[in-house]
Design a protein around this motif. Structure first.
Motif, PDB file in Angstrom:
ATOM      1  N   HIS A  60     -17.156  10.173  -0.609  1.00 53.83           N
ATOM      2  CA  HIS A  60     -17.177   9.439   0.898  1.00 53.83           C
ATOM      3  C   HIS A  60     -15.625   9.817   1.191  1.00 53.83           C
ATOM      4  CE1 HIS A  60     -14.677   6.596  -1.092  1.00 53.83           C
ATOM      5  NE2 HIS A  60     -15.884   6.062  -1.838  1.00 53.83           N
ATOM      6  N   GLY A  61     -15.385   9.429   2.547  1.00 50.43           N
ATOM      7  CA  GLY A  61     -13.961   9.633   2.984  1.00 50.43           C
ATOM      8  C   GLY A  61     -12.865   8.897   2.246  1.00 50.43           C
ATOM      9  N   CYS A  62     -11.751   9.676   2.159  1.00 44.92           N
ATOM     10  CA  CYS A  62     -10.643   9.178   1.355  1.00 44.92           C
ATOM     11  C   CYS A  62     -10.081   7.735   1.926  1.00 44.92           C
ATOM     12  CB  CYS A  62      -9.516  10.098   1.551  1.00 44.92           C
ATOM     13  SG  CYS A  62      -8.047   9.796   0.459  1.00 44.92           S
ATOM     14  N   TRP A  63      -9.736   6.849   0.837  1.00 44.37           N
ATOM     15  CA  TRP A  63      -9.349   5.550   1.271  1.00 44.37           C
ATOM     16  C   TRP A  63      -7.566   5.712   1.319  1.00 44.37           C
ATOM     17  CZ3 TRP A  63     -11.398   1.324   3.000  1.00 44.37           C
ATOM     18  CH2 TRP A  63     -12.767   1.093   2.686  1.00 44.37           C
ATOM     19  N   ARG A 116       0.430   8.514  -2.569  1.00 47.51           N
ATOM     20  CA  ARG A 116      -0.378   8.165  -1.285  1.00 47.51           C
ATOM     21  C   ARG A 116      -1.746   7.718  -1.799  1.00 47.51           C
ATOM     22  NH1 ARG A 116       0.227  12.912   2.701  1.00 47.51           N
ATOM     23  NH2 ARG A 116      -0.131  13.786   0.676  1.00 47.51           N
ATOM     24  N   HIS A 117      -2.424   8.360  -2.645  1.00 51.74           N
ATOM     25  CA  HIS A 117      -3.679   7.939  -3.371  1.00 51.74           C
ATOM     26  C   HIS A 117      -3.477   6.745  -4.352  1.00 51.74           C
ATOM     27  CE1 HIS A 117      -4.815  11.829  -1.887  1.00 51.74           C
ATOM     28  NE2 HIS A 117      -6.179  11.546  -2.016  1.00 51.74           N
ATOM     29  N   ARG A 118      -2.351   6.825  -4.990  1.00 51.88           N
ATOM     30  CA  ARG A 118      -2.035   5.468  -5.982  1.00 51.88           C
ATOM     31  C   ARG A 118      -1.733   4.174  -5.077  1.00 51.88           C
ATOM     32  NH1 ARG A 118      -0.947   4.592 -11.098  1.00 51.88           N
ATOM     33  NH2 ARG A 118      -1.066   6.576 -11.599  1.00 51.88           N
ATOM     34  N   ARG A 119      -1.303   4.483  -4.039  1.00 53.21           N
ATOM     35  CA  ARG A 119      -1.274   2.996  -2.905  1.00 53.21           C
ATOM     36  C   ARG A 119      -2.355   2.912  -1.868  1.00 53.21           C
ATOM     37  NH1 ARG A 119       4.083   5.059  -3.173  1.00 53.21           N
ATOM     38  NH2 ARG A 119       3.819   6.087  -1.089  1.00 53.21           N
ATOM     39  N   ALA A 120      -3.651   3.748  -2.150  1.00 48.37           N
ATOM     40  CA  ALA A 120      -4.568   3.798  -1.489  1.00 48.37           C
ATOM     41  C   ALA A 120      -5.410   2.424  -1.162  1.00 48.37           C
ATOM     42  CB  ALA A 120      -5.545   4.838  -1.869  1.00 48.37           C
TER      43      ALA A 120
END
Length: 363
Positions: free
Chosen positions: A113-116, A136-140
């Motif tokens: 799915h789309g990135c959070w 940025r992914h870790r704080r998604a």
């Protein structure tokens, strides 16, 4: 409705300890445990970085079943997880995909799915390793998922795969992950949580948007179409044993709200300041976000959860009247947690166990 907080709050209702279940993972390196429940099934679930631990609980909560674990496809900061009622499948809601695995770690299906995250990824990431070191992914932000009571459906809140950052609510076939129904939520969530209904055609979803108008959705799947009623400015707490009503509070924690199912019509509200005296040093009482609805005629809620001694209260949903304060035989931490019909849960003071409670005078 009672308007005398001193008289109502002075009445004591004794909680009977049904069971104490040690947490399977350490408090320092795992999320707080929670109870997942459906008619006939109760599971204690605790998420660590590398694994998900599950403990089966008996029908009354007194019997402890087998403990089993699922290897986690990514660490806990990167999403949420839910387990099937029979405990044979775990569905991890990640930054880029919803993934179903069994206890061996075998992937049964995966739905990209789309990135959070705020990274605005233009293409699906093939593996967790591709974004593991990206802050940025870790704080998604994150979505969530939940199983229907019979384990045949998975409801999932995700980002749209092509139209980022729009969000969708999906109904999936739990066997193969195929999409059976979908609808746009018109939300901008930072996190969400599902609240199963005993009738698997209904489901609640709270979407935290970081402001006081954050909505909850009351969804219905008729086998062909997925629809929902949108309720502005409420956070779901629990569903009644019959499924006929559900309890909410608002992000400002001013009132409890009772809504009916189906239709999600508001049936009443109870302002904290009208029935609960303020804690020492506070100007007024406020409801906590956690609450349990273990009896058709009794909900267990709390106020002032950040105080040294949490105050838990018994509320009559039928009249939305405060019936009194809950008295425990052991110290508890935080608010009351849903645990299914006839029970609610609390964390032990040191967070190394979960206590299951019932009302001593319940029939």
């Amino acid at each position: 409705m009672s308007t005398d907080p001193i008289d109502a709050a002075a009445v004591a209702h004794t909680a009977r300890l049904v069971a104490t279940v040690p947490t399977p993972l350490g408090a320092a390196d795992a999320d707080a445990p929670r109870i997942q429940h459906w008619p006939g099934h109760r599971l204690l679930v605790q998420r660590g970085d590398d694994e998900l631990a599950v403990v089966g609980l008996g029908p009354t909560g007194q019997e402890h079943g087998a403990e089993f674990r699922f290897p986690a496809p990514w660490p806990r900061p990167f999403g949420d997880v839910t387990v099937s009622p029979t405990g044979d499948l775990a569905v991890f809601s990640g930054v880029h995909a919803v993934r179903a695995v069994d206890r061996t770690g075998k992937v049964h299906w995966e739905l990209p799915h789309g990135c959070w995250s705020a990274a605005k990824c233009t293409a699906p990431e093939a593996s967790f390793e591709e974004y593991a070191d990206d802050p940025r992914h870790r704080r998604a932000d994150r979505g969530s998922a939940a199983f229907s009571p019979d384990g045949t459906l998975v409801w999932a809140h995700v980002r749209h795969a092509q139209d980022w950052p729009h969000e969708e609510w999906l109904v999936l076939d739990a066997a193969d992950g195929s999409v059976l129904g979908r609808t746009r939520t018109s939300t901008v969530g930072s996190a969400s949580a599902h609240f199963p209904h005993p009738d698997g055609s209904y489901m609640g979803l709270t979407v935290g948007e970081g402001h006081e108008d954050s909505p909850s959705l009351w969804g219905h799947w008729d086998g062909t179409d997925l629809s929902f009623e949108r309720i502005e400015g409420v956070l779901l707490q629990d569903v009644s044993p019959s499924g006929g009503q559900f309890l909410c509070t608002d992000p400002g924690q001013w009132a409890l709200y009772l809504h009916e199912s189906p239709g999600a019509r508001e049936a009443g509200r109870l302002n904290a300041r009208d029935v609960v005296p303020p804690a020492p040093g506070e100007d007024m009482a406020r409801w906590d976000y956690e609450g349990a609805y273990p009896y058709e005629d009794g909900a267990v809620v709390s106020t002032d959860g950040d105080t040294a001694e949490p105050r838990h209260w018994l509320v009559d949903p039928g009249t939305l009247a405060l019936r009194g304060r809950i008295v425990y035989s052991l110290p508890v931490s935080g608010g009351p947690l849903p645990a299914g019909p006839g029970l609610w849960a609390t964390l032990a003071e040191d967070r190394t166990a979960v206590h299951l409670w019932s009302l001593a005078d319940a029939s």
